[in-house]
Design a protein around this motif. Structure first.
Motif, mmCIF file in Angstrom:
data_model
loop_
_atom_site.group_PDB
_atom_site.id
_atom_site.type_symbol
_atom_site.label_atom_id
_atom_site.label_comp_id
_atom_site.label_asym_id
_atom_site.label_seq_id
_atom_site.Cartn_x
_atom_site.Cartn_y
_atom_site.Cartn_z
ATOM 1 N N HIS A 1 0.790 -1.227 0.000
ATOM 2 C CA HIS A 1 0.000 0.000 0.000
ATOM 3 C C HIS A 1 0.825 1.281 0.000
ATOM 4 N N GLU A 2 1.958 1.299 0.691
ATOM 5 C CA GLU A 2 2.746 2.512 0.795
ATOM 6 C C GLU A 2 4.233 2.179 0.829
ATOM 7 N N ALA A 3 5.044 3.221 0.619
ATOM 8 C CA ALA A 3 6.492 3.049 0.610
ATOM 9 C C ALA A 3 7.153 4.308 1.145
ATOM 10 N N VAL A 4 8.408 4.177 1.525
ATOM 11 C CA VAL A 4 9.215 5.323 1.922
ATOM 12 C C VAL A 4 10.518 5.295 1.134
ATOM 13 N N LEU A 5 11.124 6.455 1.002
ATOM 14 C CA LEU A 5 12.474 6.569 0.474
ATOM 15 C C LEU A 5 13.400 6.936 1.619
ATOM 16 N N VAL A 6 14.517 6.239 1.718
ATOM 17 C CA VAL A 6 15.590 6.657 2.608
ATOM 18 C C VAL A 6 16.596 7.387 1.743
ATOM 19 N N ASP A 7 16.664 8.707 1.946
ATOM 20 C CA ASP A 7 17.490 9.624 1.169
ATOM 21 C C ASP A 7 16.961 9.755 -0.259
ATOM 22 N N ALA A 8 17.311 10.877 -0.873
ATOM 23 C CA ALA A 8 16.926 11.127 -2.261
ATOM 24 C C ALA A 8 18.029 11.985 -2.876
#
Length: 279
Positions: A23-30
């Motif tokens: 359902h959802e995701a996160v980014l660690v750093d961009a």
């Protein structure tokens, strides 16, 4: 049930790690551009609309340079410590900026993200573990030496992005000036192949299915060398090199007792364009 993970880029030219459930995701750093982030996710069949937050490890440009555009375009909250925000000098007007504290979990839908302090030459550096669906993923890069915080969290992970920045011999023989060699190899610099392998061998849990060798130096390491070192000690863990030039495949990490699997993508066969290196 699993978590899907990929390295969109890993190296001093840019770092970005994706971790998500159904359902959802996160980014660690961009640390790569918004356009490049979108392009790489599209090649993997991933949607930016699923990403709900960005977590920032520290203020160095290879970890933050894509954040302002990406966060504004997709209306993403940015989790960053007060000191890191101040030192980053990012212009984040119109962005929801939220502070986090080490060892205090942040809930993003069905994902729980916990930052914890580490040794690195930055204002307030943190690494992260992301938990969901009974799976724990760690992002352990930009570490001078593996402290107790890092060891304790590494022991909990079903998969980990683990820094293998340099080979000792290659760094010593490199053209880098003395001060930079000392900075990289110091207790607040980066982790070598040897240091990372010692951590892996001594503290890898039996249920760790994948380790992603990350943040490799363009000049002071060799992907084949790093992988060969870990392969000899893998003991059932799949060893993957996270490239500084392209995304990895998407890997579906499951908890112990499930069958570990991976989704093949065009990233397995199509190299992306070469990018410039800072170190």
């Amino acid at each position: 049930m699993s978590l899907a993970i990929t390295s969109l880029n890993s190296g001093s030219n840019g770092n970005c790690y994706y971790i998500g459930n159904e359902h959802e995701a996160v980014l660690v750093d961009a640390g790569i551009s918004c356009r490049e982030t979108e392009t790489r996710m599209r090649r993997l069949g991933l949607s930016m609309r699923k990403v709900k937050a960005i977590f920032v490890s520290h203020e160095h440009s290879d970890h933050i340079k894509g954040i302002p555009v990406l966060a504004r375009k997709y209306k993403l909250p940015v989790y960053i410590t007060t000191d890191t925000l101040y030192r980053s000098r990012m212009e984040l007007s119109g962005v929801e900026v939220l502070s986090f504290t080490g060892y205090e979990s942040v809930q993003v839908g069905g994902l729980s993200v916990t930052g914890f302090p580490k040794f690195h030459d930055a204002a307030d550096p943190h690494s992260f573990v992301v938990e969901g669906n009974g799976v724990t993923i760690g992002v352990f890069t930009d570490i001078g030496t593996p402290c107790d915080h890092v060891i304790r969290h590494f022991q909990q992970c079903h998969a980990a992005f683990l820094e293998t920045n340099y080979d000792d011999g290659m760094l010593e023989q490199s053209y880098y000036p003395y001060y930079l060699k000392r900075r990289i190899s110091g207790n607040h610099g980066h982790m070598s192949n040897k240091q990372a392998l010692e951590l892996f061998v001594a503290h890898k849990p039996a249920f760790m299915s994948h380790v992603f060798l990350s943040h490799l130096s363009k000049d002071n390491n060799c992907p084949k060398l790093a992988k060969s070192l870990f392969d000899t000690c893998a003991d059932g863990t799949e060893v993957v090199v996270a490239s500084r030039f392209e995304e990895t495949a998407v890997y579906h990490i499951r908890s112990q007792g499930d069958i570990f699997g991976r989704t093949l993508s065009v990233a397995d066969i199509t190299p992306a364009g070469e990018q410039l290196s800072l170190f």
